[in-house]
Design an enzyme around this catalytic site. Sequence first.
Site, PDB file in Angstrom:
ATOM      1  N   GLU A  17     -15.076  41.342  48.751  1.00 21.48           N
ATOM      2  CA  GLU A  17     -15.597  42.616  48.236  1.00 21.48           C
ATOM      3  C   GLU A  17     -17.111  42.580  48.135  1.00 21.48           C
ATOM      4  OE1 GLU A  17     -15.017  45.562  47.325  1.00 21.48           O
ATOM      5  OE2 GLU A  17     -12.854  45.795  47.104  1.00 21.48           O
ATOM      6  N   ARG A 100     -10.169  44.689  34.165  1.00 21.61           N
ATOM      7  CA  ARG A 100     -11.271  43.881  34.677  1.00 21.61           C
ATOM      8  C   ARG A 100     -12.301  44.813  35.298  1.00 21.61           C
ATOM      9  NH1 ARG A 100     -11.539  43.806  40.190  1.00 21.61           N
ATOM     10  NH2 ARG A 100      -9.641  43.768  41.425  1.00 21.61           N
ATOM     11  N   ASN A 102     -14.801  46.046  38.263  1.00 23.23           N
ATOM     12  CA  ASN A 102     -14.616  46.136  39.711  1.00 23.23           C
ATOM     13  C   ASN A 102     -15.966  46.469  40.349  1.00 23.23           C
ATOM     14  OD1 ASN A 102     -12.663  45.852  41.809  1.00 23.23           O
ATOM     15  ND2 ASN A 102     -12.588  48.077  42.040  1.00 23.23           N
ATOM     16  N   ASN A 148     -14.391  52.394  42.294  1.00 20.65           N
ATOM     17  CA  ASN A 148     -14.844  51.750  43.528  1.00 20.65           C
ATOM     18  C   ASN A 148     -16.189  52.268  43.992  1.00 20.65           C
ATOM     19  OD1 ASN A 148     -13.535  49.475  44.695  1.00 20.65           O
ATOM     20  ND2 ASN A 148     -11.620  50.642  44.656  1.00 20.65           N
ATOM     21  N   ASP A 198     -12.265  52.859  49.569  1.00 21.45           N
ATOM     22  CA  ASP A 198     -12.580  51.730  48.684  1.00 21.45           C
ATOM     23  C   ASP A 198     -14.100  51.673  48.504  1.00 21.45           C
ATOM     24  OD1 ASP A 198     -12.709  49.287  47.377  1.00 21.45           O
ATOM     25  OD2 ASP A 198     -11.136  48.363  48.543  1.00 21.45           O
TER      26      ASP A 198
HETATM   27 CA    CA Z   1     -13.225  47.671  45.872  1.00 18.11          CA
END
Ligand code: CA
Length: 292
Positions: A17, A100, A102, A148, A198
């Site tokens: 990521e 959590r 991101n 995201n 995303d």
């Molecule tokens: Ca992501």
Amino acid sequence: MPAPYEIVYDHTCLLGEGPVWDDQRQSIIWVDILNGHIHEYHEPTQTHQSYDSHDMVGTVGLTRDGNFIAALSNGIVLMDRKNGRIQPVAHPESTLIGNRYNDGKPDPSGRFWVGSMSLKEEKGAGSLYRIDHDHSVHRMINKVSISNGLAWDVERNLFYYIDTLTSVVMAYDYDPATGDISRPRVVIRIPEKEGYPDGMTIDSEGKLWIAHWAGWKVSRWDPFSGRQLQSFSLPAAKITSCCFGGQGLSDLYITSARKGLSAEQIEQQPHAGALFVIRNCGSKGFAPFRYH
Ligand code: CA
């Protein structure tokens, strides 16, 4: 079209990521969220190193002094790249143990934005936060499912945002002086057959580049018409994020994941989890903003 991609480095992440180009060092940095690793590949010398956060690491940004700001599950911290020393900045979700952090990035004025999500992907359990220079925390968007992609259009004072499960890109007016956002509106809708949006980045023409989770590609969109302009196929289903880098900021770095794939799927997608690059992708981006 099939992307003329290269694999940057022979390594696969579980959940790759958050690529970020360190223009001062000519390195590409990315994270393996669930393994807690921060990876760095130095292009001029073709050398790799990694930093172990000993935690989950949702995202990493650069600071003005060349270090990291990282979103660990134990909070947002500054991390010294030389010795790994950590200094806490903020922890807005210290009481939400089911969540959590991101995706997140510094903004054009050097504040840090970071979102959150439920570890069980429970709908609406996350938020998007802004952390200012004085470490004060501001909740910018609530009831987010999977926080995201983030991108700022500096020329037009816009902020773009993706909550993955909505399958849309939202635009907001952005005030660089205060960091406030206003007037939310949908600018892009991702068709279901193309996977889920995303991570995201923006190019020098104000067009958005979006990673398609479960969609095998990255695509370029015009947020003013809502149209898809280009797409590039990749050899992994779970494409997670992208950023511009390289000389002239014209290479597109792309992260991917192998989390949740069956043994059979991994056999079909041996590069799932790799960092890809499309050299000279046809557009160019900006150097990343830095936290300060
Ligand atoms: Ca992501």
